[in-house]
Design a protein around this motif. Structure first.
Motif, PDB file in Angstrom:
ATOM      1  N   TYR A  49       0.838  -1.194   0.000  1.00 50.23           N
ATOM      2  CA  TYR A  49       0.000   0.000   0.000  1.00 50.23           C
ATOM      3  C   TYR A  49       0.876   1.248   0.000  1.00 50.23           C
ATOM      4  CZ  TYR A  49      -4.135  -2.821   0.934  1.00 50.23           C
ATOM      5  OH  TYR A  49      -5.157  -3.732   0.822  1.00 50.23           O
ATOM      6  N   ALA A  60       0.915   5.126   1.016  1.00 51.27           N
ATOM      7  CA  ALA A  60       0.199   6.099   1.843  1.00 51.27           C
ATOM      8  C   ALA A  60      -0.008   7.397   1.065  1.00 51.27           C
ATOM      9  CB  ALA A  60       0.985   6.371   3.123  1.00 51.27           C
ATOM     10  N   ASP A  67      -2.615  11.232   1.208  1.00 51.78           N
ATOM     11  CA  ASP A  67      -3.427  12.033   2.119  1.00 51.78           C
ATOM     12  C   ASP A  67      -4.852  11.485   2.174  1.00 51.78           C
ATOM     13  OD1 ASP A  67      -1.314  13.679   2.633  1.00 51.78           O
ATOM     14  OD2 ASP A  67      -1.915  15.250   1.225  1.00 51.78           O
ATOM     15  N   GLU A 118      -4.985   5.104   1.370  1.00 51.32           N
ATOM     16  CA  GLU A 118      -3.859   4.280   0.964  1.00 51.32           C
ATOM     17  C   GLU A 118      -4.239   3.521  -0.295  1.00 51.32           C
ATOM     18  OE1 GLU A 118      -2.852   1.758   4.227  1.00 51.32           O
ATOM     19  OE2 GLU A 118      -4.705   0.596   4.142  1.00 51.32           O
ATOM     20  N   SER A 177      -7.899  -0.408  -2.505  1.00 50.70           N
ATOM     21  CA  SER A 177      -7.475   0.883  -1.954  1.00 50.70           C
ATOM     22  C   SER A 177      -8.520   1.398  -0.971  1.00 50.70           C
ATOM     23  CB  SER A 177      -7.254   1.900  -3.076  1.00 50.70           C
ATOM     24  OG  SER A 177      -6.120   1.538  -3.853  1.00 50.70           O
ATOM     25  N   ASP A 190      -2.029  11.165  -6.568  1.00 50.67           N
ATOM     26  CA  ASP A 190      -2.022   9.758  -6.154  1.00 50.67           C
ATOM     27  C   ASP A 190      -1.112   8.935  -7.065  1.00 50.67           C
ATOM     28  OD1 ASP A 190      -3.761  10.271  -4.082  1.00 50.67           O
ATOM     29  OD2 ASP A 190      -5.447   9.127  -4.898  1.00 50.67           O
ATOM     30  N   HIS A 240       6.848   5.918  -4.794  1.00 54.48           N
ATOM     31  CA  HIS A 240       7.000   4.758  -3.919  1.00 54.48           C
ATOM     32  C   HIS A 240       7.751   3.630  -4.627  1.00 54.48           C
ATOM     33  CE1 HIS A 240       5.842   1.998  -0.635  1.00 54.48           C
ATOM     34  NE2 HIS A 240       5.730   1.094  -1.604  1.00 54.48           N
TER      35      HIS A 240
END
Length: 275
Positions: A9, A11, A13, A16, A65, A77, A84
């Motif tokens: 996942y 993270a 705001d 997730e 999600s 996103d 990530h």
């Protein structure tokens, strides 16, 4: 040789995002349609992961999600997923709503995008708010099912509309295509009780297509909803390095109806543009 599948996942705001990554090399990031989740790309993961790094994720409010009732940006996103996964530049591949996210993201952070592939894509600012006369009945039935919170019926109606095509006979598409769309849509409705508000790109993409400098591959099924068909033609005419591929006997879910042709054309697109 077996490949290691990375899952987890990211993270963001107020939520997730579930993602999967497998393979190595040129990153391909797949963004699903609004009547699906990241599982719609199973055939693409199997085909492309031996050659490339394949990343797919469930957008906020879909699949595995999770989100709170917040205002958010689909573009940010996606950027969070790229960061990530430590991806500098990727080819973005998006269906429908996912195509619109891919286009808007290319306009928002062009330095992170190497190429762009859209299928049955939305285009911010394109199309009329009025419902065409021939779609009043099917859209009316879907709205009534939504108001009644009859999620099973709504999932069936949406799957018929998008898998078979508007006003096409039930069962025009292979039943497996219909069923995968129906099941993903139903699960989204019952498993995502909170609705977050996506912030549109401002100004919208329709007036900014000249800014797209990366190679663009446009897929469209000519049995798709009229706005999608016209948006595909419009993009082909207004993006400098655009390739347009139309399937006369396909509706909205090109990659599900014609996976082998879809995958082959993307391979050729990557090779021809030296991506």
């Amino acid at each position: 040789m077996s490949q290691t599948l990375e899952t987890g996942y990211v993270a963001v705001d107020g939520g997730e995002l579930y993602y999967e990554a497998v393979g190595s090399g040129l990153p391909l990031v797949f963004i699903h349609a609004g009547v699906a989740d990241s599982r719609m790309w199973d055939a693409q993961v199997a085909h492309f992961s031996p050659k490339y790094r394949v990343i797919r994720y469930d957008t906020r409010g879909f699949g595995r999600s999770k989100t709170e009732a917040v205002s958010f940006s689909n573009r940010q996103d996606l950027l969070a997923v790229l960061d990530h996964c430590k991806v500098d530049r990727a080819i973005l591949i998006g269906n429908s709503r996912g195509g619109s996210i891919a286009i808007d993201s290319t306009l928002s952070f062009p330095d992170r995008v190497k190429g762009l592939v859209v299928l049955g894509s939305g285009l911010g600012g394109f199309g009329s708010e009025e419902i065409p006369p021939d779609l009043v009945e099917p859209i009316g039935k879907m709205q009534a099912a939504q108001e009644a919170k009859d999620w099973a019926l709504l999932a069936e109606l949406e799957a018929r509309f998008w898998a078979d095509g508007p006003n096409q006979p039930a069962g025009r598409a292979d039943n497996a295509v219909y069923e995968v769309v129906r099941s993903m849509t139903y699960e989204n409705y019952i498993n995502q009780p909170v609705e977050a508000a996506a912030q549109p790109l401002d100004p919208p993409a329709i007036g900014r297509l000249a800014e797209i400098q990366v190679p663009l591959l446009i897929f469209i099924g000519l049995l798709d909803e009229a706005d999608c068909v016209e948006a595909a033609k419009y993009m082909a005419e207004h993006v400098t390095n655009a390739q347009y591929v139309a399937f006369p006997d396909v509706a909205h879910m090109v990659s599900l109806e014609k996976p082998q042709e879809f995958n082959r054309i993307i391979d050729e697109f990557i090779d021809r543009n030296h991506l």
